[in-house]
Design a protein around this motif. Sequence first.
Motif, mmCIF file in Angstrom:
data_model
loop_
_atom_site.group_PDB
_atom_site.id
_atom_site.type_symbol
_atom_site.label_atom_id
_atom_site.label_comp_id
_atom_site.label_asym_id
_atom_site.label_seq_id
_atom_site.Cartn_x
_atom_site.Cartn_y
_atom_site.Cartn_z
ATOM 1 N N HIS A 268 0.300 9.494 -8.018
ATOM 2 C CA HIS A 268 -0.151 8.233 -8.599
ATOM 3 C C HIS A 268 -1.483 7.806 -7.978
ATOM 4 O O HIS A 268 -2.367 7.318 -8.670
ATOM 5 C CB HIS A 268 0.883 7.136 -8.350
ATOM 6 N N ASP A 269 -1.579 7.970 -6.662
ATOM 7 C CA ASP A 269 -2.710 7.414 -5.915
ATOM 8 C C ASP A 269 -3.401 8.493 -5.098
ATOM 9 O O ASP A 269 -2.878 8.931 -4.065
ATOM 10 C CB ASP A 269 -2.237 6.301 -4.973
ATOM 11 N N LEU A 270 -4.569 8.924 -5.556
ATOM 12 C CA LEU A 270 -5.408 9.764 -4.717
ATOM 13 C C LEU A 270 -6.095 8.926 -3.643
ATOM 14 O O LEU A 270 -6.455 9.425 -2.580
ATOM 15 C CB LEU A 270 -6.444 10.484 -5.575
ATOM 16 N N GLN A 271 -6.275 7.655 -3.935
ATOM 17 C CA GLN A 271 -6.728 6.672 -2.952
ATOM 18 C C GLN A 271 -5.655 5.595 -2.876
ATOM 19 O O GLN A 271 -5.261 5.035 -3.905
ATOM 20 C CB GLN A 271 -8.054 6.047 -3.350
ATOM 21 N N ASN A 272 -5.185 5.308 -1.681
ATOM 22 C CA ASN A 272 -4.132 4.306 -1.521
ATOM 23 C C ASN A 272 -4.741 2.912 -1.638
ATOM 24 O O ASN A 272 -5.590 2.533 -0.828
ATOM 25 C CB ASN A 272 -3.455 4.480 -0.163
ATOM 26 N N PRO A 273 -4.316 2.109 -2.632
ATOM 27 C CA PRO A 273 -4.928 0.785 -2.810
ATOM 28 C C PRO A 273 -4.593 -0.196 -1.706
ATOM 29 O O PRO A 273 -5.225 -1.255 -1.609
ATOM 30 C CB PRO A 273 -4.356 0.321 -4.152
ATOM 31 N N HIS A 274 -3.635 0.140 -0.869
ATOM 32 C CA HIS A 274 -3.237 -0.751 0.224
ATOM 33 C C HIS A 274 -3.999 -0.467 1.522
ATOM 34 O O HIS A 274 -3.772 -1.152 2.518
ATOM 35 C CB HIS A 274 -1.733 -0.634 0.476
ATOM 36 N N LEU A 275 -4.874 0.533 1.501
ATOM 37 C CA LEU A 275 -5.582 0.935 2.711
ATOM 38 C C LEU A 275 -7.093 0.897 2.499
ATOM 39 O O LEU A 275 -7.580 1.238 1.418
ATOM 40 C CB LEU A 275 -5.188 2.363 3.109
ATOM 41 N N ASP A 276 -7.810 0.506 3.550
ATOM 42 C CA ASP A 276 -9.269 0.659 3.573
ATOM 43 C C ASP A 276 -9.641 2.073 4.003
ATOM 44 O O ASP A 276 -10.418 2.753 3.347
ATOM 45 C CB ASP A 276 -9.893 -0.368 4.522
#
Length: 346
Positions: free
Chosen positions: A96-104
């Motif tokens: 779902h997430d190649l970039q985690n939206p909860h992390l900078d």
Amino acid sequence: MDEGRVRVLHVPGGHGYVANIQDERVPEVLVVPEPRAATPGWAPSPALDAAWVEANAAAFDVLHLHFGFESRTPDQLREWLAALRRTGRAPVLTVHDLQNPHLDDQRPHEALLDVLVPGVDALVTLTPGAADEVERRWGRRPVVVAHPHLAPPAEIGVPRPRREEAVVGLHLKSLRANLRALPALRTLTAAVDRLPGTRLRVDVHAEALADGFVRHDPDLLRWLRAAQGRVDVRVHDRFDDDELIAYLRELDVSVLAYGHGTHSGWLELCHDLGVPVLAARTGHLHQQRALVQVDLDDEDDVVAGLRRALAGFEGAAATREERAAERLRVAEAHRDLYRRIAGGGA
């Protein structure tokens, strides 16, 4: 396998996406209930523990991982995959997430993907662009299966109410790491001021404005206080599912002010409810559903994008029939994948 049916354990089992990749018209998949964590509040699923897999492997054929693995370490995930191999169980990962939206900082998330993506028996993702990215980075091509509906079928395709004043909404929620709140608010406020008969509504969770909140932003708090009267600011607790649907029905455009990300469940829910979405050019949203994408730092671009969204565009609204047909295709695609890997054809 149980009487020709593949027994699938989803992690997490209670997510709306997971519920809607199943369909009663596809009875060959038997969903196994996810074990509950022993501690109150959020905790990683016990099914992500190698010892739990060793003790409970007889209950399922396929373990399908979606979310909720961010608190595991790479070594723990290696042990977990090894336990699945020893017990002959087939792991699947939906990226779902190649970039985690909860992390900078994406390095911890990437380290987990570096274990999972090469280590599972099969991969799924939601868009061709995400599949291309996975293939470039890890040399494996996921199966692309669309995101199913999130709204209850009875809510899909219901005509939106007509309003004399158009409402553009930005929900800040609890200031997730990928949200570019202040830059978007400044541009949106100026853009909406240039659109007669249009109002900007900004919602935010009460917890996000508390001094001790982990992502508390005093500059944002000052901006929201100063904007009262010019902007419709609403502070409240988290919406439940029914409240969220009611909120979205009060909008004529929903703005996603994401600075990074891959896909969006919010976009899917807006599609179900016929709410046009305006978003920054991030991730693979443009391949997921129809939307208007703009540079959220460019006032002129945002004005033009809001005009397009308010005028309506093809593909913004789902129909109940389209979503029902799509759900069947999604369920069949997963069934075929599970059968292949449970039968040793990975």
